[in-house]
Design a protein around this motif. Structure first.
Motif, PDB file in Angstrom:
ATOM      1  N   SER A   6       5.855   3.435  -4.001  1.00 50.14           N
ATOM      2  CA  SER A   6       6.416   3.555  -3.070  1.00 50.14           C
ATOM      3  C   SER A   6       6.208   1.750  -3.337  1.00 50.14           C
ATOM      4  CB  SER A   6       6.206   4.164  -1.525  1.00 50.14           C
ATOM      5  OG  SER A   6       4.484   3.079  -1.225  1.00 50.14           O
ATOM      6  N   THR A  39       5.399  -0.148   0.064  1.00 57.02           N
ATOM      7  CA  THR A  39       4.688  -0.874   0.712  1.00 57.02           C
ATOM      8  C   THR A  39       3.740  -1.451   0.537  1.00 57.02           C
ATOM      9  OG1 THR A  39       4.968   2.030   2.000  1.00 57.02           O
ATOM     10  CG2 THR A  39       3.007   0.104   2.916  1.00 57.02           C
ATOM     11  N   ILE A  87       6.419  -0.285  -7.560  1.00 55.26           N
ATOM     12  CA  ILE A  87       6.712   0.699  -7.400  1.00 55.26           C
ATOM     13  C   ILE A  87       6.687   1.635  -8.299  1.00 55.26           C
ATOM     14  CG2 ILE A  87       9.108   2.313  -6.426  1.00 55.26           C
ATOM     15  CD1 ILE A  87      10.193  -0.210  -5.092  1.00 55.26           C
TER      16      ILE A  87
END
Length: 547
Positions: free
Chosen positions: A123, A125, A118
């Motif tokens: 993020s 993802t 992150i």
């Protein structure tokens, strides 16, 4: 040792770890076994050596971590090995918004790995995508790992095993059918994360993500399927501890050894195989029914008089540096403790696009501007390879493994290129450090730094590995790619009862013992089919009969 006999059931050429595995299995069935070794030590590339004579430190000179050694072989042979987990999987330093930081992937704390990704990408993802990508190799490992100690099955039959669900089909497509780069680019978006994953497809060989030969896929699988987890562990006591255990097991099974052997000639054609060699200036000859070659096809070709025909993908690409440090260097990135960053695999200059550039530059015949490499500190996980005095003084050992350093770069002037490469790889590391690595190195009595570098040329000269390829040949698939391979053990040669028991067998390479086991199985299979051999009663060895 007592005088050797004139005749043995099995002669094994090369006492590397695979030869020792085969010797133990076969010796336990009552067969007479002789191992002939050219070096003055047992273990081949699986060795610990006092690389720097002024210091009591035994470094794993060539191979250094264990992942592919099947637990079944360890159990079968009763080996007392401690393979220790590294707390950190990998650490990759980077600069973001002018500040030094690092991506740390933990082997013990998933939340920490998630946070670190992150911080890099902004993020969650990429972390989730990385998990999805690695799930493919887990599926592949589940389907193929247990087949490594059995006769080869066809590619078609293997593919059918993956027809269970969408994830399995995706695993087969991504890892066995299309260049790995496609899946990497499909799943991952961050350049650093892509590069981190790609390194396992490049270690030891000269390739790129979209290589149509798929050698990168095979190399990647090599690094990810071991014991169904793919985790690389530290052998306590170094690689020498692995070789010592295996040697003890082989001797306990009745195998005999000769070291310092200079092989002169092999007669492979007759029913009886003849091995002629020199030792202590004396010429000797032994006969055997079976001959196991624990060296590459290149060396076998030399003694058999047949031409060796390597493929382009068989070229080795590695720059190995062994170092003894007085202290661990401090990092510019301060987020993680120094020990935590160094105890996993430390990646440098291994971004995805950067490695595409370094591959292109090396392919054009020059050392890359920025040389990708990874470093590993053995002593943070296992300090038993150092004397008590060195431990107390804060000494450590590190091994650097350089990528995109193909044999062809060093072939013309090895000495000159080795010096240049050493300088470049040190510079690659130093960009992340508060102090140059050179300032942290131990110093020998003669004033030289405790650093040993080996190019692919040096590795070929020391170990006979073709063009310094640490796998002997390019890594192979865990299944048969040609019709005639189906049902074989992957160790057969064109000569009757002459088998490969080392890395150049199909499913060979790395510290695995797999080809040693499979060559032993092949010998017993031949004996079982010829009961008049006089050994039929001896071959009912449960360790080898059990799948």
């Amino acid at each position: 040792m007592s005088k050797i006999k004139n005749r043995y059931d099995v002669v094994i050429l090369g006492a590397g770890h695979n030869g020792l595995v085969a010797a133990t299995y076969l010796g336990r069935t009552g067969l007479s076994v002789l191992l002939l070794e050219k070096n003055d030590y047992i273990g081949g590339a699986t060795t610990s050596q006092k690389v720097f004579p002024d210091y009591e430190a035994r470094l794993s000179r060539y191979s250094y971590l264990v992942s592919l050694f099947p637990e079944k072989i360890i159990r079968d042979l009763g080996l007392k090995l401690e393979l220790r987990r590294r707390a950190t999987g990998s650490f990759t330093p980077y600069i973001k918004s002018g500040r030094h930081d690092g991506l740390l992937l933990s082997n013990v704390d998933e939340a920490q790995s998630r946070r670190s990704i992150i911080d890099l990408t902004g993020s969650e993802t990429e972390f989730e995508q990385m998990k999805k990508f690695y799930a493919l190799s887990r599926v592949f490992a589940e389907q193929t790992w247990d087949t490594m100690l059995a006769p080869l099955v066809s590619k078609e039959e293997t593919k059918r095993q993956f027809d269970a669900d969408d994830v399995s089909r995706e695993a087969w497509r991504s890892l066995a059918e299309e260049p790995l780069g496609r899946a990497l680019e499909r799943y991952l978006q961050d350049d650093l994360v892509r590069g981190l994953v790609l390194t396992d497809a490049k270690v030891g060989i000269f390739t790129h993500p979209h290589d149509p030969s798929l050698v990168q896929n095979r190399c990647f699988l090599y690094h990810l399927i071991g014991n169904k987890t793919g985790e690389w562990k530290v052998p306590v006591g170094g690689m020498g501890a692995v070789a010592r255990e295996l040697e003890q097991a082989a001797r306990g099974a009745g195998a005999e050894f000769l070291t310092d052997v200079d092989l002169v000639d092999l007669d492979l054609k007759g029913k009886k195989k003849t091995v002629e060699f020199q030792r202590d200036g004396k010429q000797q000859t032994v006969e055997s029914r079976f001959l196991l070659a624990n060296f590459g096809r290149n060396v076998l070709a030399k003694y058999s008089g047949r031409a060796y025909e390597p493929e382009a993908v068989d070229e080795g690409s590695v720059f190995k540096m062994n170092m003894l440090l007085r202290r661990l260097p401090k990092l510019k990135a301060k987020k993680y403790p120094t020990e935590q960053a160094w105890c996993g695999t430390f990646h440098s200059d291994e971004g995805y696009e950067q490695m595409n550039a370094s591959y292109e530059q090396a392919a054009k015949g020059r050392l890359p501007e920025r040389t990708p490499c990874e470093v590993y500190c053995h002593t943070l996980t296992d300090n038993t390879i150092l004397s008590l005095e060195l431990r107390e003084q804060g000494f450590h050992t590190i091994t650097l493994f350089g990528l995109d350093a193909p044999y062809s770069l060093f072939a013309k002037d090895n000495e000159k290129m080795r010096k240049q490469a050493e300088k470049k790889f040190l510079a690659s590391m130093n960009q992340w450090l508060e102090e140059p690595l050179e300032d942290c190195l131990a110093v020998a009595r003669d004033g030289s730094l405790c650093i040993e570098s080996k190019s692919p040329v040096d590795i070929e000269n020391s170990l006979g590995m073709y063009h310094g390829n640490i796998f002997q040949d390019s890594p192979t698939w865990p299944f048969a790619t040609r019709k005639e391979q189906v049902g074989t053990w992957g160790v057969e040669t064109e000569w009757e009862n002459v088998f490969l028991c080392g890395s150049s067998a199909l499913r060979g390479g790395a510290v695995s013992g797999i080809p040693g086991h499979n060559a032993a199985r092949k010998v017993l299979e031949v004996i079982e089919k010829t009961p008049t051999s006089g050994h039929g009663k001896d071959v009912e060895h449960p360790e080898l009969q059990r799948h």
